[in-house]
Write an enzyme that holds these catalytic residues in place. Structure first.
Site, mmCIF file in Angstrom:
data_model
loop_
_atom_site.group_PDB
_atom_site.id
_atom_site.type_symbol
_atom_site.label_atom_id
_atom_site.label_comp_id
_atom_site.label_asym_id
_atom_site.label_seq_id
_atom_site.Cartn_x
_atom_site.Cartn_y
_atom_site.Cartn_z
ATOM 1 N N ASP A 38 -35.768 29.559 -39.410
ATOM 2 C CA ASP A 38 -36.976 29.282 -40.177
ATOM 3 C C ASP A 38 -36.650 29.360 -41.658
ATOM 4 O OD1 ASP A 38 -39.874 29.379 -41.016
ATOM 5 O OD2 ASP A 38 -40.160 29.564 -38.868
ATOM 6 N N HIS A 69 -43.315 31.480 -44.187
ATOM 7 C CA HIS A 69 -43.418 30.965 -42.817
ATOM 8 C C HIS A 69 -42.484 31.706 -41.862
ATOM 9 C CE1 HIS A 69 -43.054 27.882 -39.584
ATOM 10 N NE2 HIS A 69 -44.282 27.547 -39.947
ATOM 11 N N SER A 89 -46.677 26.416 -34.802
ATOM 12 C CA SER A 89 -45.660 27.338 -35.314
ATOM 13 C C SER A 89 -46.014 28.780 -34.990
ATOM 14 C CB SER A 89 -45.539 27.208 -36.839
ATOM 15 O OG SER A 89 -44.845 26.063 -37.214
#
Length: 759
Positions: free
Chosen positions: A141, A214, A544
């Site tokens: 990520d 994220h 996600s």
């Protein structure tokens, strides 16, 4: 990112939460990055190392090209920069299987454990010591914010002896940032920099450090430590914890400001396999292609062979049909649903009507009175002024007013920033037909609420027809116990499976809307440059977010059942998933307001407490997947690209996709007749007699199962059955119908969804 919004007892997973959207990397006249697959067995005896052979092959077509990466585990081969002519020339060299252009991918993007039944009542189902602390969850990520409390190693013992990874140093990151919880951290940028140029270290860290948020959010969702008193600006306050809080975490940073490049992603998968990571979480993804051209599918195949469960996000391209990503059958594909928690905020109009929306705004409230109200389309000279895009609002028309903006094109939080910069004091954001009644909450920079399409239409009529429209906004905080829940998120990508229609995808859904998890301190909760706020936790939405839920749950199951294969774990999660609410009514799809189907929810919503004891499982081996590739009529070269081995399909054998031992059924009807599917189930619940129950929406298809009763005398015994779908009459092309096949011994219910499509 709300637009994102086996050996011993160690559990091995590669968890790829992907929602990838690819962009071409170069024109035919320019250099581009290529991933070269080599037939390892064809290395000439004159070379001692594969890397030397790769370098020699490259030198034969280019004096200047350099190896960016060499791959040993995910694939056999290397990445390099070439012109189109050089790539074509390399393809003719001995031992070269394929030369594929690089793809660029983008990020898709507390209450959850209780909602999933992972409370104290079921704590004994999942051990918190021993095997569970040997599971290593890796994440591909944007990196990690190591100072977050979600990576506290309090109470953790030594790092598992099987761990072969390490912590790399770089901008604002040293090996000392790792601990007994965060046991690995690497970054991969060669592919990115070869295309985009050197990383600007004044804007992002050339290291495992997460400047985006994220990656910290996804890894802490999967395996974050328990953190009491967590919230976003006071919203969703409580105790935050990942799905597998006692697992270890390893991060592999592959995403940068300009995207995530496939050569870097493959290098990270390659290294993760070598490191013995037990979980990798990549919340990125996108377009679909044949498996032998799909770098993620190829890397996932290698992981599957090592006993690694690969879990990917289905994508955020819903509610359109055929919008799925990551559909290879050796990948667990996860869609998104809602929680029973919401963040209501009222839009109060001068005509006396109120409409409930959602908001995570925290700050000075609006005055306790109605304020002037204007529609953005009437406060702009731009044709798309209603969208509140940068520079489109006329300050003189919006100053001191509530502004109504329509959703679409630019980020929801950016619209609020545009209103604020133009002098507006609040925003009512209205969904359009593309999003319907789905409400995703945001930490806006000014008082704001997002309302559904129906409310938006009524509010828009009022603000554009009343001579003196007024409004205000009231933020109401956090509520729980919202019903119905879950509902399938509108953004969650849908089937049918565009690559292999006879494999039903997605596999299941998990929480993915308004999820609270850890965040970076390098960016505000909106991610906007103008957002100076810093928070420890953030609430965002996307597949996600749903993918790492399943990733962490898979890690829990592996700790309980270390002998289970990746296919067995997926089977347990799918066959125990629920498709109805407690009142027996079917799960709903927020996009339509109607019951959802297996093309939206797959096998149903994950139910971890029942998945520990599924009764029966559908298992799969590497050999089974090779047979599947034969059923697709792949050539030997194409099979080798996927599986990294010489494999020849048996010409005397009849291969069928329908015979892959999958826990679901997708029937692609081209003409009337009988369609047969075979399955083999393994008893993991001991001796028992299972009877079948069939349901179908249509009389146009008759479903029969032979035998209708399966008798198991002991655990691990296998029994096979055949399902025949007899199509008596044709329906219009594009029609779909659904059903279920359930086996039960009175104690376990082993369910499989059925999807029938007329093409």
């Amino acid at each position: 990112m709300s637009s994102f919004l086996s050996s011993s007892t160690t559990a091995f997973f590669l968890i790829l939460c992907l929602g990838l959207r690819h962009v071409s990397s170069s024109s035919s006249n320019e250099q581009g990055t290529y991933i070269v697959h080599m037939a390892q067995s064809q290395m000439p005896s004159s070379f001692d190392l594969h890397s030397n052979w790769y370098d020699s092959s490259l030198r034969s077509i280019s004096d200047s090209a350099e190896l960016l990466y060499t791959y040993e585990n995910a694939i056999h081969g290397f990445a390099t920069r070439l012109t189109q002519d050089e790539a074509d020339s390399l393809m003719t060299q001995p031992g070269v299987l394929s030369v594929l252009p690089e793809h660029r991918y983008e990020l898709h993007t507390t209450r959850t454990p209780l909602f999933l039944g992972l409370d104290d009542h079921n704590a004994d189902l999942f051990p918190q010591t021993g095997a569970s602390t040997d599971v290593v969850v890796g994440v591909l990520d944007t990196g990690v914010w190591p100072e977050s409390k979600s990576y506290s190693d309090e109470g953790f013992g030594p790092v598992p002896s099987t761990w072969k990874g390490g912590c790399e140093t770089g901008t604002n990151f040293t090996a000392s940032h790792c601990n007994r919880k965060l046991i690995g951290a690497r970054f991969f940028a060669r592919g990115y920099e070869s295309t985009m140029g050197p990383i600007d270290e004044s804007k992002e860290s050339r290291s495992p450090r997460d400047d985006d948020g994220h990656g910290t959010h996804t890894s802490s969702t999967a395996a974050g430590s328990v953190v009491e008193g967590a919230s976003l600006l006071g919203f969703a306050s409580g105790t935050a914890r990942g799905m597998s809080p006692r697992a270890r975490v390893a991060v592999y940073k592959v995403c940068w400001l300009g995207g995530c490049f496939s050569s870097d992603i493959l290098a990270a998968i390659d290294k993760a396999i070598a490191d013995n990571v037990n979980v990798l979480s990549m919340s990125l993804g996108g377009g679909t292609s044949e498996y032998y051209r799909d770098g993620v599918a190829i890397g996932a195949f290698a992981a599957m062979e090592r006993g690694i469960l690969v879990s990917c996000s289905a994508g955020n391209a819903g509610p359109s049909s055929f919008s799925l990503s990551n559909v290879a059958p050796w990948i667990t594909t996860v869609g998104a649903g809602t929680l029973d928690r919401d963040f209501p905020a009222l839009a109060i109009l001068g005509n006396g009507k109120n409409f409930t929306g959602v908001s995570l705004f925290k700050g000075e409230a609006l005055p306790d009175k109605l304020l002037p109200f204007i529609y953005a389309g009437n406060a702009s000279n731009a044709t798309n002024g209603n969208l509140c895009m940068t520079g489109t609002l006329i300050p003189e028309k919006v100053k001191g007013k509530i502004v109504m903006c329509d959703r679409g094109v630019n980020a929801r939080v950016q619209k609020g920033d545009v209103v604020k910069e133009a002098g507006g004091v609040g925003m009512i954001l209205a969904n359009t037909a593309a999003n319907g009644e789905e409400l995703v909450a945001d930490a806006h920079l000014l008082p704001a609420t997002t309302v559904g399409e129906k409310a938006g239409d009524l509010i828009r009529h009022y603000v554009t027809t009343d001579p003196h429209p007024t409004a205000t906004i009231s933020i109401l905080g956090t509520v729980v116990g919202v019903k119905p829940s879950p509902v399938v998120a509108a953004f969650s990508s849908r089937g049918p499976n565009s690559i292999t229609p006879n494999i039903l995808k997605p596999d299941l859904i998990a929480p993915g809307v308004n999820i609270l998890a850890a965040w970076t301190r390098a960016a505000g909760p909106t991610g906007l440059a103008s957002d100076s706020r810093r928070v420890e936790f953030n609430i965002i939405s996307g597949t996600s977010m749903s993918c790492p839920h399943v990733s962490g749950l898979a890690a829990l199951l592996k700790a309980v059942h270390p002998e289970w294969s990746p296919a067995a774990i997926r089977s347990a999660l799918m066959t125990t998933a629920y498709k109805t609410y407690k009142d027996g009514k079917p799960l709903l799809d927020i996009a339509t307001g109607k019951p959802s189907t297996p093309f939206e929810h797959g096998a149903g919503h994950v139910s971890p407490a029942t998945a520990t004891n599924p009764g029966l499982i559908y298992d799969l081996t590497t050999e089974d997947y090779l047979g599947f590739l034969c059923a697709l009529n792949y050539t030997s070269s194409q099979i080798r690209s996927v599986s990294r081995r010489n494999y020849t399909c048996d010409p005397s054998k009849s291969y069928s996709v329908a015979d892959l031992n999958y826990p679901s059924f997708a029937v692609n009807v081209e003409e009337a007749g009988a369609y047969k599917y075979t399955r083999t189930v393994t008893s993991v619940g001991g001796a028992g007699t299972y009877s079948v129950k069939l349901t179908s929406e249509t009389t146009a298809v008759k479903i029969s199962v032979e035998p209708a009763v399966l008798n198991f005398k002991a655990a691990n015994e296998k029994q096979s059955y055949t399902v025949t779908f007899t199509v008596d009459s044709s329906k219009a092309s594009g029609s779909n119908s659904f059903g279920t096949i359930e086996w039960s011994d009175g104690k376990h219910v082993v369910g499989s969804p059925v999807a029938i499509s007329w093409t």
